[in-house]
Design a protein around this motif. Structure first.
Motif, short mmCIF file in Angstrom:
data_model
loop_
_atom_site.label_atom_id
_atom_site.label_comp_id
_atom_site.label_asym_id
_atom_site.label_seq_id
_atom_site.Cartn_x
_atom_site.Cartn_y
_atom_site.Cartn_z
N PRO A 90 0.85 -1.20 0.00
CA PRO A 90 0.00 0.00 0.00
C PRO A 90 0.88 1.24 0.00
CG PRO A 90 0.11 -0.95 2.19
CD PRO A 90 0.82 -1.91 1.27
N GLU A 91 0.27 2.41 -0.23
CA GLU A 91 1.06 3.64 -0.26
C GLU A 91 1.77 3.87 1.07
OE1 GLU A 91 -0.29 7.17 -2.64
OE2 GLU A 91 -2.20 6.17 -2.26
N GLU A 123 -4.09 1.48 6.41
CA GLU A 123 -3.23 1.68 5.25
C GLU A 123 -3.86 2.66 4.27
OE1 GLU A 123 -1.24 -2.75 4.85
OE2 GLU A 123 -2.89 -2.21 3.55
N GLY A 124 -3.02 3.18 3.38
CA GLY A 124 -3.50 4.05 2.31
C GLY A 124 -2.59 5.25 2.17
N SER A 125 -3.07 6.26 1.46
CA SER A 125 -2.30 7.50 1.34
C SER A 125 -2.33 8.20 2.69
CB SER A 125 -2.94 8.40 0.28
OG SER A 125 -4.19 8.85 0.75
N GLU A 174 -5.76 9.35 3.46
CA GLU A 174 -6.64 8.23 3.79
C GLU A 174 -6.35 7.72 5.20
OE1 GLU A 174 -7.72 6.09 -0.43
OE2 GLU A 174 -5.70 5.81 0.34
N LEU A 176 -9.09 7.61 8.23
CA LEU A 176 -9.46 6.37 8.93
C LEU A 176 -9.08 6.44 10.41
CD1 LEU A 176 -8.51 3.61 6.34
CD2 LEU A 176 -10.79 4.12 7.22
N SER A 195 -0.68 -1.95 -8.73
CA SER A 195 -0.60 -0.60 -8.15
C SER A 195 -0.93 -0.67 -6.66
CB SER A 195 -1.61 0.32 -8.84
OG SER A 195 -2.90 0.08 -8.31
N PRO A 196 -0.60 0.37 -5.92
CA PRO A 196 -0.92 0.34 -4.48
C PRO A 196 -2.36 0.75 -4.18
CG PRO A 196 0.52 2.22 -4.99
CD PRO A 196 0.24 1.53 -6.29
N TYR A 197 -3.24 0.81 -5.16
CA TYR A 197 -4.55 1.41 -4.93
C TYR A 197 -5.66 0.41 -4.62
CZ TYR A 197 -1.73 5.12 -6.70
OH TYR A 197 -0.68 5.99 -6.86
N PHE A 212 -14.22 3.75 0.59
CA PHE A 212 -14.97 4.92 1.03
C PHE A 212 -14.99 5.89 -0.14
CE2 PHE A 212 -13.46 2.98 4.94
CZ PHE A 212 -14.64 2.96 5.69
N SER A 263 -12.01 7.93 -1.04
CA SER A 263 -10.90 7.12 -1.53
C SER A 263 -11.13 6.67 -2.96
CB SER A 263 -10.68 5.90 -0.63
OG SER A 263 -10.11 6.29 0.59
N TYR A 295 -10.06 9.56 -5.03
CA TYR A 295 -8.60 9.71 -5.01
C TYR A 295 -7.91 8.60 -5.81
CZ TYR A 295 -3.89 9.05 -3.20
OH TYR A 295 -2.55 8.83 -3.10
N ARG A 296 -8.32 7.37 -5.53
CA ARG A 296 -7.59 6.24 -6.12
C ARG A 296 -7.84 6.11 -7.63
NH1 ARG A 296 -6.93 1.56 -1.56
NH2 ARG A 296 -6.46 2.96 0.16
#
Ligand SMILES: Cc1cc2nc3c(=O)[nH]c(=O)nc-3n(C[C@H](O)[C@H](O)[C@H](O)COP(=O)(O)OP(=O)(O)OC[C@H]3O[C@@H](n4cnc5c(N)ncnc54)[C@H](O)[C@@H]3O)c2cc1C
Lengths: 476, 399
Positions: free
Chosen positions: A228-229, A293-295, A298, A302, B208-210, B244, B247, B250-251
């Motif tokens: 994840p990012e 996890e996430g940007s 994000e 969360l 990808s990380p998404y 969500f 997200s 964004y993603r």
């Protein structure tokens, strides 16, 4: 103490011939038969049990494994497969009349394919070794047992190991695509491949978690995932176990599944803090470590939502990591938990039952009462999202009474897990440790059904025969 | 053909026990929605789990649901949807593809281990099967797993029975893990790519990380049969995000940049996404007539385009899911050899999902196993069903 089966006198008597036979199949340095060099193989992570094997072989190829298996099959010799020997249930414990097949020299990563997101690795590659190989490309192998620096993928497959992040990513079984196995007769067979959901019976699913009962695994095709990012943790301390349990419920019910959701009780918090100085709140009765996890945005969103939920439960402490370093600090205590308990007590048993998460407060209460009755300290660490408990029972192995009490205490905890609707083991396996408790969870009919499957793979019960099934039943 | 539909597990066990005593084979089904799949079963009587219906336990906060095997999938899905949850493996409704009106049961979905587009990211039906109750071929009740999320106690019969198509035991109840349904869906569509370029794009998405939760490719003919895509007049590569709402925005934005090298990506809104992925899941763009054969081929994703091409060359139509790794094919009967050869050459596997009965009786409906595995198949079958009375011959002739 749990009994081991009688060694076959006839096999012990042929020891020299058997060693010579093995030496004819393998390079000289791959057969160990000298007493002092056998010693390191006498136990695994369940160190209370020890037994020096007849011999140890260290094959370097699938072909060598196959030759050893064919030989042992022909000669009627028992075989105990071994990865890194970190099993906490005595899964790799030898027998006096058995040859230990150590897979550690099969340690090559054979191929990595980022487009198809798979890697083919040999059984003796360490768990962390896979992630280390692919992380430069931003990938990882998801199941992350705390023993990941040492434990090997072949062992992970045979124990169906989990990790702190399996709430999101699943356990070993959910991250495999294929296996190369050697049967007890010495035949090499490919299971699955680089594709999903092979047709026919789910051999992959059956072999995973089979604890070395069905075949030797020499190669594993695993799924690798893009990382994840980013990820970040938070820590929340509460006034009572029930309150922390209710907070876990509230988080899950809100529709958020964190990647990790770990729980520690007061003794565990104190042990870990003394060891790791992670800044854990010493006035809390229970502590949650929650990771998302996430940007960055994000993660913020969360963690903010989770924080709001935690605040409804009157926390004594709430700390949201702002950086990767702060996250690592939060994890540091948890990751060192076993070592921390090891500092307080020379010996401990790590139990591994799973319970329905709603029964947590009741179960922790009853474990506390048992701890007082037995006069043995216990620290509870557990994967809160999935109900997998790890009570660490502290005892003194030099004192037979203390050791006996610890085993009784552990058995009582596992029976309690089954009584409330759970199971004997969530990730460490049955091994020898829980073998004689199997009839608490299963009926005789059910155990017979499982034994018939074992017999279908291994009609002579030569593979790791003293594990998983109650001894009397296994001999039948 | 007479149908037995026992109303309790004890009656189910008694029925199988007496069939075992008589050595009388039984065709096993829920509501029979998958009768068109695999080999035809020769049995005078059918045993149905349909009367073992009802949700016996649903604890949304523990992420678990237990139901009788005969409970319809629709009933389970409605119950979990009411609590904002879902069966994450996204089991398909193949009734249009298989040409049946029968409503599928949860037991049937598990016994066939059928999963939808989300399988590539979130696991198969068998990955979310926590516990089973089943009756083996001698009438014994066997439980495996349980109602907790993590369990490695004993051999994993849940996975073994999932995907065994009723040949090892008859499921009476299943316990599955359920998970929160995402708040929002978004789908990027890249139009007009050929299969190879499309799979490269899908692979970039999945790598990808998404958190891509679906990656499929519909050739132009298949896309034309999906209302929301018909306007493209071209093939469609689809990449899904479920998250969500913020997200998703964004993603999909980040992904669109990452995929720019493959072409322009348009964003489908939530409702359109759901409709499009339902079509992919249920394979409705390939639905045809009873004379056609339908194949489900699983290969490594990069090999998907080659299998698709081979099927098309042999006169078939297809689409790709699971990032290219799942190839659905509808083809004339004569294409069978070409399809199997392509799957074999790619190191993959296949399942014959639909075909005229005469063909199903003679074709290998799943790949023949090498001798060592074939031996294990027979001995494990015998370990559950010593007289071979449960769905005999459904997967392999004589087993
Ligand atoms: C400090 C510590 C922390 C731990 N944390 C976790 C955790 O977080 N999660 C978790 O799930 N477990 C954990 N464990 C338990 C243990 O690490 C796992 O069970 C691990 O998968 C064992 O791997 P291994 O290579 O050491 O296997 P071993 O211990 O050598 O063997 C395990 C079993 O598999 C069999 N086996 C091994 N390799 C093969 C093969 N190639 N073919 C056939 N059979 C084989 C053995 O016979 C034995 O039955 C922990 C252990 C320790 C000591």
């Amino acid at each position: 103490m749990i009994a081991l089966p009688e060694p076959k006198a006839e096999v012990l008597a042929r020891r020299d011939d058997i060693v010579a036979g093995l030496r004819s199949l393998l390079p000289a340095d791959a057969v160990i038969a000298e007493a002092e060099r056998l010693r390191p193989y006498e136990t695994d992570g369940l160190t209370a049990y020890r037994q020096v094997p007849l011999a140890v072989v260290l094959p370097s190829t699938t072909e060598e494994v196959a030759a050893v298996m064919a030989f042992c099959h022909r000669e009627g010799i028992r075989v105990v497969p071994r990865g890194a020997g970190t099993s906490l249930s005595g899964g790799a414990l030898p027998l006096a009349d058995a040859v230990v097949v150590g897979l550690m020299r099969l340690n090559g990563i054979l191929s990595v394919d980022y487009a198809d997101r798979v890697a083919v690795v040999q059984a003796g590659v360490t768990n962390i070794g896979i992630t280390q190989r692919v992380q430069e490309e931003g990938f990882f192998y998801a199941p992350d047992p705390s023993s990941q620096l040492a434990c090997m993928i072949g062992g992970n497959v045979n124990m169906n190991s989990g990790g702190a992040h399996c709430l999101k990513y699943g356990v070993t079984a959910n991250n495999l695509l294929g296996l190369r196995i050697v049967t007890v007769e010495g035949e090499t067979v490919e299971i699955g491949g680089a594709h999903l959901d092979a047709a026919g019976y789910d051999w992959l699913g059956l072999l995973t978690g089979s604890e070395g009962q069905l075949a030797i695994v020499t190669e594993v095709t695993v799924r690798i995932l893009r990382s994840p990012e980013g990820a970040r943790a938070m820590l929340a301390g509460f006034r009572a176990n029930e309150v922390a349990g209710a907070c876990v419920d509230a988080i899950i019910s809100s529709g958020i599944i964190p990647v990790a959701l770990e729980f520690m009780d007061r003794p565990a918090i104190h042990a870990c803090e003394a060891f790791a100085h992670a800044g854990y709140p010493l006035d809390a009765e229970a502590l949650l470590i929650i990771e998302v996890e996430g940007s960055v945005e994000e993660q913020d969103r969360l963690l903010g939502q989770i924080r709001t939920i935690c605040e409804r439960f009157d926390p004594v402490s709430l700390r949201v990591a702002q950086t990767a370093e702060e996250s690592a600090a939060i994890w540091k205590g948890r990751k060192g938990a076993f070592g921390a308990v090891g500092r307080i007590s020379p010996d401990y048993l790590c139990m591994d039952g799973t319970i329905p998460t709603s029964r947590l407060p009741e179960v922790l209460g009853r474990i506390g009462a048992m701890s007082r009755e037995y006069g043995l300290q216990v620290a509870n660490i557990f994967h809160a999202g999935d109900g997998n408990l790890h009570p660490l029972i502290m005892f003194d192995a030099n004192d037979p009474v203390s050791m006996h009490k610890a085993e009784e205490f552990g058995a009582d905890i596992l029976k309690l897990c089954v009584e409330v609707g759970g199971c004997l083991t969530g990730e460490h396996g049955v091994g020898v440790e829980k073998r004689d408790l199997m009839d608490v969870q299963f009926t005789a009919t059910e155990l017979d059904q499982q034994r018939r499957i074992k017999s279908a793979f291994d009609p002579g019960w030569l593979l790791n025969p003293h594990k998983v099934f109650p001894l009397a039943a296994a001999a039948a | 053909m007479s149908v037995l539909a026992p109303g309790s597990e004890a009656e189910l066990a008694a029925s199988i026990r007496s069939a075992w005593e008589a050595g009388e084979p039984l065709a096993i089904q829920g509501n029979g929605s998958k009768a068109a799949m695999l080999r035809p079963v020769q049995a005078a009587r059918t045993l149905s789990a349909r009367a073992l219906a009802g949700i016996s336990l649903y604890a949304p906060n523990e992420l678990i649901l237990e139901a009788g095997a005969g409970t319809t999938l629709a009933a389970v899905e409605a119950a979990v949807a009411a609590a904002g949850q879902q069966i994450i493996a996204e089991p398909p409704d193949l009734s249009a593809l298989l040409g049946t009106e029968a409503t599928q049961t949860i037991g049937g979905v598990v016994a066939a281990n059928l999963s939808g587009p989300r399988r590539v990211a979130a696991g198969a039906m068998r990955d979310h099967l926590l516990g089973i109750r089943a009756v083996n071929g001698t009438g014994e009740v066997i439980r495996s797993g349980g109602r907790v999320l993590k369990n490695v106690t004993g051999l994993d019969l849940c996975k073994l029975l999932a995907g065994s198509h009723g040949t090892l035991g008859v499921l009476s109840a299943v316990t599955i893990k359920v998970l929160p349904a995402a708040q929002a869906w978004g789908t990027l569509v890249l139009a007009g790519l050929d299969a190879r370029a499309a799979v490269a794009a899908l692979s970039a998405g999945l790598g990808s990380p998404y958190g891509v939760s679906g990656a499929a490719f519909l050739p132009a003919a298949a896309a034309a049969r999906v209302p929301a895509l018909a306007g493209l007049g071209a093939s469609a590569a689809l990449v899904r995000i479920e998250e969500f709402a913020d997200s998703v925005a964004y993603r999909t934005g980040r992904l669109r940049e990452d995929l720019a090298r493959f072409g322009r990506a348009d964003l489908l809104d939530d409702a359109t996404s759901r409709a499009v992925w339902r079509a992919v899941r249920d394979v409705t763009p390939l639905a045809g007539g009873p004379e056609e054969t339908v194949w489900r081929v699983s290969v490594r994703p990069s090999a998907g385009p080659g299998v698709l091409e081979a099927a098309e060359t042999a006169g078939g139509r297809g689409l790709l899911d699971w990032g290219g790794g799942l190839v659905w094919i509808a083809a004339p009967a004569a294409a069978a050899e070409a399809v199997m050869a392509a799957a074999r050459a790619a190191g993959g596997t296949w399942m014959l999902m639909r075909a005229p009965e005469t063909l199903r009786a003679v074709l290998p409906v799943v790949p023949p196993e090498p001798p060592a595995l074939a031996r294990l198949t027979r001995s494990v079958k015998a370990a559950f069903d010593p007289k071979g009375i449960l769905n005999p011959g459904r997967l392999f002739a004589g087993v």
